[in-house]
Design a protein around this motif. Structure first.
Motif, mmCIF file in Angstrom:
data_model
loop_
_atom_site.group_PDB
_atom_site.id
_atom_site.type_symbol
_atom_site.label_atom_id
_atom_site.label_comp_id
_atom_site.label_asym_id
_atom_site.label_seq_id
_atom_site.Cartn_x
_atom_site.Cartn_y
_atom_site.Cartn_z
ATOM 1 N N ALA A 1 43.125 34.947 41.866
ATOM 2 C CA ALA A 1 44.491 35.200 41.410
ATOM 3 C C ALA A 1 44.458 35.861 40.037
ATOM 4 O O ALA A 1 43.557 35.612 39.234
ATOM 5 C CB ALA A 1 45.283 33.898 41.348
ATOM 6 N N PHE A 2 45.468 36.694 39.785
ATOM 7 C CA PHE A 2 45.610 37.329 38.473
ATOM 8 C C PHE A 2 46.428 36.430 37.561
ATOM 9 O O PHE A 2 47.365 35.765 37.996
ATOM 10 C CB PHE A 2 46.320 38.684 38.595
ATOM 11 C CG PHE A 2 45.523 39.725 39.307
ATOM 12 C CD1 PHE A 2 44.420 40.320 38.716
ATOM 13 C CD2 PHE A 2 45.872 40.119 40.590
ATOM 14 C CE1 PHE A 2 43.684 41.282 39.381
ATOM 15 C CE2 PHE A 2 45.138 41.082 41.265
ATOM 16 C CZ PHE A 2 44.046 41.666 40.655
ATOM 17 N N PHE A 3 46.071 36.428 36.283
ATOM 18 C CA PHE A 3 46.894 35.789 35.266
ATOM 19 C C PHE A 3 47.367 36.897 34.338
ATOM 20 O O PHE A 3 46.567 37.506 33.625
ATOM 21 C CB PHE A 3 46.102 34.734 34.489
ATOM 22 C CG PHE A 3 46.882 34.125 33.354
ATOM 23 C CD1 PHE A 3 47.864 33.189 33.600
ATOM 24 C CD2 PHE A 3 46.634 34.504 32.042
ATOM 25 C CE1 PHE A 3 48.593 32.633 32.548
ATOM 26 C CE2 PHE A 3 47.351 33.957 30.990
ATOM 27 C CZ PHE A 3 48.336 33.014 31.245
ATOM 28 N N PRO B 1 45.172 29.149 32.225
ATOM 29 C CA PRO B 1 44.934 27.697 32.261
ATOM 30 C C PRO B 1 43.932 27.268 33.330
ATOM 31 O O PRO B 1 43.549 26.107 33.391
ATOM 32 C CB PRO B 1 46.325 27.131 32.570
ATOM 33 C CG PRO B 1 47.025 28.229 33.305
ATOM 34 C CD PRO B 1 46.502 29.507 32.719
ATOM 35 N N ALA B 2 43.493 28.201 34.185
ATOM 36 C CA ALA B 2 42.574 27.850 35.275
ATOM 37 C C ALA B 2 41.211 27.451 34.734
ATOM 38 O O ALA B 2 40.760 27.937 33.698
ATOM 39 C CB ALA B 2 42.434 29.022 36.249
ATOM 40 N N ILE C 1 43.207 41.600 31.484
ATOM 41 C CA ILE C 1 43.562 40.799 32.656
ATOM 42 C C ILE C 1 42.633 39.604 32.784
ATOM 43 O O ILE C 1 41.418 39.736 32.628
ATOM 44 C CB ILE C 1 43.432 41.651 33.945
ATOM 45 C CG1 ILE C 1 44.280 42.917 33.848
ATOM 46 C CG2 ILE C 1 43.808 40.848 35.190
ATOM 47 C CD1 ILE C 1 43.823 43.999 34.795
ATOM 48 N N ASP C 2 43.213 38.455 33.071
ATOM 49 C CA ASP C 2 42.428 37.280 33.429
ATOM 50 C C ASP C 2 42.471 37.111 34.944
ATOM 51 O O ASP C 2 43.526 37.320 35.565
ATOM 52 C CB ASP C 2 42.992 36.016 32.781
ATOM 53 C CG ASP C 2 42.713 35.951 31.288
ATOM 54 O OD1 ASP C 2 42.029 36.853 30.777
ATOM 55 O OD2 ASP C 2 43.195 34.999 30.637
ATOM 56 N N ILE C 3 41.336 36.742 35.522
ATOM 57 C CA ILE C 3 41.243 36.516 36.970
ATOM 58 C C ILE C 3 40.763 35.088 37.194
ATOM 59 O O ILE C 3 39.720 34.684 36.668
ATOM 60 C CB ILE C 3 40.315 37.535 37.646
ATOM 61 C CG1 ILE C 3 40.921 38.927 37.534
ATOM 62 C CG2 ILE C 3 40.094 37.181 39.122
ATOM 63 C CD1 ILE C 3 39.986 39.994 37.148
ATOM 64 N N GLU C 4 41.552 34.320 37.931
ATOM 65 C CA GLU C 4 41.246 32.917 38.184
ATOM 66 C C GLU C 4 40.480 32.770 39.499
ATOM 67 O O GLU C 4 40.768 33.471 40.469
ATOM 68 C CB GLU C 4 42.538 32.109 38.249
ATOM 69 C CG GLU C 4 43.374 32.196 36.981
ATOM 70 C CD GLU C 4 44.760 31.599 37.141
ATOM 71 O OE1 GLU C 4 45.169 31.329 38.293
ATOM 72 O OE2 GLU C 4 45.436 31.409 36.117
#
Length: 202
Positions: free
Chosen positions: A148-150, A100-101, A58-61
């Motif tokens: 936010a989650f990516f 992309p964040a 998971i990516d977190i922005e």
């Protein structure tokens, strides 16, 4: 009338979907923070409904003008990493982010245990994957920010469950009972069309 009932049954069957797991933060944003303070949130997968979490990436922005990553604590819900039951990789530098964040951190974990063993470890309707700690670097008070989650399955950013199947982001899949209803409805519709019609005497 008969056709209407069949069509109604088909629509009902199609509207029924399997329970879907969701991912969220323990504290819902947006967050009001003060410069020099901290923000701490858990990453939670809930509404498992008998499902398990067998792996995640998971990516977190976040806004790097307001927050900086102070630490990531991975909860060993997939097994003990020191015993090689699971692999975990907290990435506060965002080296493995595909989001992309401009502000991004990545958390990754995969269990090396079988599904039954994982179910014994988790044993609940929700699982805390990690705790994220941020320092507030913005100046002033009552600063509003958010996380936010990516998640993008095509990039391998997802949460997996039984049989290494993706459970988040959720896909709408009819339940087996719904599929059976759909099949019965289609058979009834077909049998009504194939039945020979008797000619009424004039």
């Amino acid at each position: 009338m008969k056709i209407r009932l069949i069509v109604g049954g088909l629509l009902f069957a199609l509207s029924m979907t399997a329970n879907a797991a969701i991912i969220s933060f323990s504290l819902a944003g947006p967050y009001t923070v003060d410069g020099g303070g901290t923000l701490s949130v858990d990453v939670v997968v809930s509404e498992l409904g008998g499902e398990i979490v067998s792996g995640f990436d998971i990516d977190i922005e976040y806004d790097p003008g307001i927050l900086s990553v102070a630490g990531i604590t991975q909860h060993e819900v997939l097994g003990d990493s020191s015993l090689f039951d699971a692999l975990y990789d907290p990435d506060p530098d965002g080296l493995f982010c595909l989001s992309p964040a401009s502000g991004c951190l990545s958390i990754f974990g995969v269990s090396l245990l079988d599904d039954l063993s994982i179910a014994g470890l988790q044993n609940g309707a929700s699982v805390i994957l990690a705790t994220l700690d941020f320092n507030v670097i913005g100046m002033g008070s009552d600063i509003v920010t958010d996380l936010a989650f990516f998640l993008d399955v095509s990039l391998g950013k997802d949460v997996k469950g039984f049989g290494n199947q993706v459970i988040v982001p959720a896909t709408s899949v009819p339940e087996p009972g719904s599929l059976a209803l759909l099949g019965i409805g289609l058979l009834a519709l077909l049998s009504g069309r194939l039945r020979p019609r008797s000619n009424a005497a004039a």
